[in-house]
Design an enzyme around this catalytic site. Structure first.
Site, mmCIF file in Angstrom:
data_model
loop_
_atom_site.group_PDB
_atom_site.id
_atom_site.type_symbol
_atom_site.label_atom_id
_atom_site.label_comp_id
_atom_site.label_asym_id
_atom_site.label_seq_id
_atom_site.Cartn_x
_atom_site.Cartn_y
_atom_site.Cartn_z
ATOM 1 C CG HIS A 142 41.304 41.552 1.569
ATOM 2 N ND1 HIS A 142 40.151 41.130 1.953
ATOM 3 C CD2 HIS A 142 40.978 42.495 0.596
ATOM 4 C CE1 HIS A 142 39.103 41.781 1.486
ATOM 5 N NE2 HIS A 142 39.579 42.538 0.431
ATOM 6 C CG HIS A 147 42.333 45.733 -2.440
ATOM 7 N ND1 HIS A 147 41.717 44.927 -3.548
ATOM 8 C CD2 HIS A 147 41.436 45.635 -1.450
ATOM 9 C CE1 HIS A 147 40.359 44.633 -3.053
ATOM 10 N NE2 HIS A 147 40.247 45.144 -1.984
HETATM 11 P P1 5GP Z 1 37.133 43.554 -1.469
HETATM 12 O O1 5GP Z 1 36.037 44.196 -2.247
HETATM 13 O O2 5GP Z 1 36.292 42.431 -0.397
HETATM 14 O O3 5GP Z 1 37.900 44.430 -0.691
HETATM 15 O O4 5GP Z 1 37.966 42.728 -2.213
HETATM 16 C C1 5GP Z 1 37.981 41.228 -2.474
HETATM 17 C C2 5GP Z 1 38.811 40.974 -3.713
HETATM 18 O O5 5GP Z 1 38.834 39.483 -3.586
HETATM 19 C C3 5GP Z 1 38.151 41.235 -5.043
HETATM 20 O O6 5GP Z 1 38.831 42.199 -5.663
HETATM 21 C C4 5GP Z 1 37.857 40.116 -5.707
HETATM 22 O O7 5GP Z 1 38.481 40.247 -7.023
HETATM 23 C C5 5GP Z 1 39.208 39.224 -4.959
HETATM 24 N N1 5GP Z 1 38.730 37.685 -4.914
HETATM 25 C C6 5GP Z 1 37.619 37.298 -4.721
HETATM 26 N N2 5GP Z 1 37.593 35.747 -4.665
HETATM 27 C C7 5GP Z 1 39.135 35.561 -5.115
HETATM 28 C C8 5GP Z 1 39.631 34.404 -5.543
HETATM 29 O O8 5GP Z 1 39.035 33.379 -5.191
HETATM 30 N N3 5GP Z 1 40.856 34.308 -5.752
HETATM 31 C C9 5GP Z 1 41.493 35.673 -5.713
HETATM 32 N N4 5GP Z 1 42.974 35.581 -6.238
HETATM 33 N N5 5GP Z 1 40.917 36.708 -5.731
HETATM 34 C C10 5GP Z 1 39.580 36.470 -5.476
#
Ligand code: 5GP
Ligand code: ZN
Length: 111
Positions: A101, A103
């Site tokens: 993903h 951000h």
């Molecule tokens: P990472 O740290 O893996 O780059 O980012 C994952 C992101 O996914 C985090 O910022 C977290 O807040 C978001 N996230 C995790 N679970 C969910 C969810 O169930 N729904 C949404 N909308 N975001 C999520």
């Protein structure tokens, strides 16, 4: 589709999210725990674990995700004020959801 993956469940509709975009290749939805006034996640429909799992065949998809990030920034009114595009790769970099993903983060000064 990986049923242990929260983003796969969101894409399938088994878990809810506030979508800003959906098509056959990618989706975008608001982060449940935003770090900024605008914090959208741009996610491919295919379960790709991270940038480290990218293959040559994903070239067009990655390009499409970047272009979509720009379009969503424009739609959400932060294209000109500025925004960050962040991809965490691996747990050492803070990746917690192992479904690729981008951000899209911005909107400072708007609230
Ligand atoms: P990472 O740290 O893996 O780059 O980012 C994952 C992101 O996914 C985090 O910022 C977290 O807040 C978001 N996230 C995790 N679970 C969910 C969810 O169930 N729904 C949404 N909308 N975001 C999520
Ligand atoms: Zn997944």
């Amino acid at each position: 589709m990986n049923s242990d993956c929260i983003f796969c469940r969101i894409i399938k509709g088994d878990s809810s999210a506030k979508f800003v975009y959906k098509d056959i290749d990618l989706v975008a939805f608001h982060n449940i725990r935003p770090d900024a006034p605008v914090h959208v996640l741009i996610v491919p429909v295919e379960h790709i674990e991270s940038i480290n799992a990218l293959e040559e065949r994903h070239s067009a998809l990655i390009s499409k995700m970047m272009l979509k990030a720009k379009e969503i920034a424009e739609e959400l009114g932060i294209k000109d004020s500025g925004y960050k595009l962040v991809i965490n790769v691996g747990s050492g970099a803070g990746q917690v959801v192992f479904h690729l993903h981008i951000h899209l983060i911005g909107g400072w000064g708007k609230i």
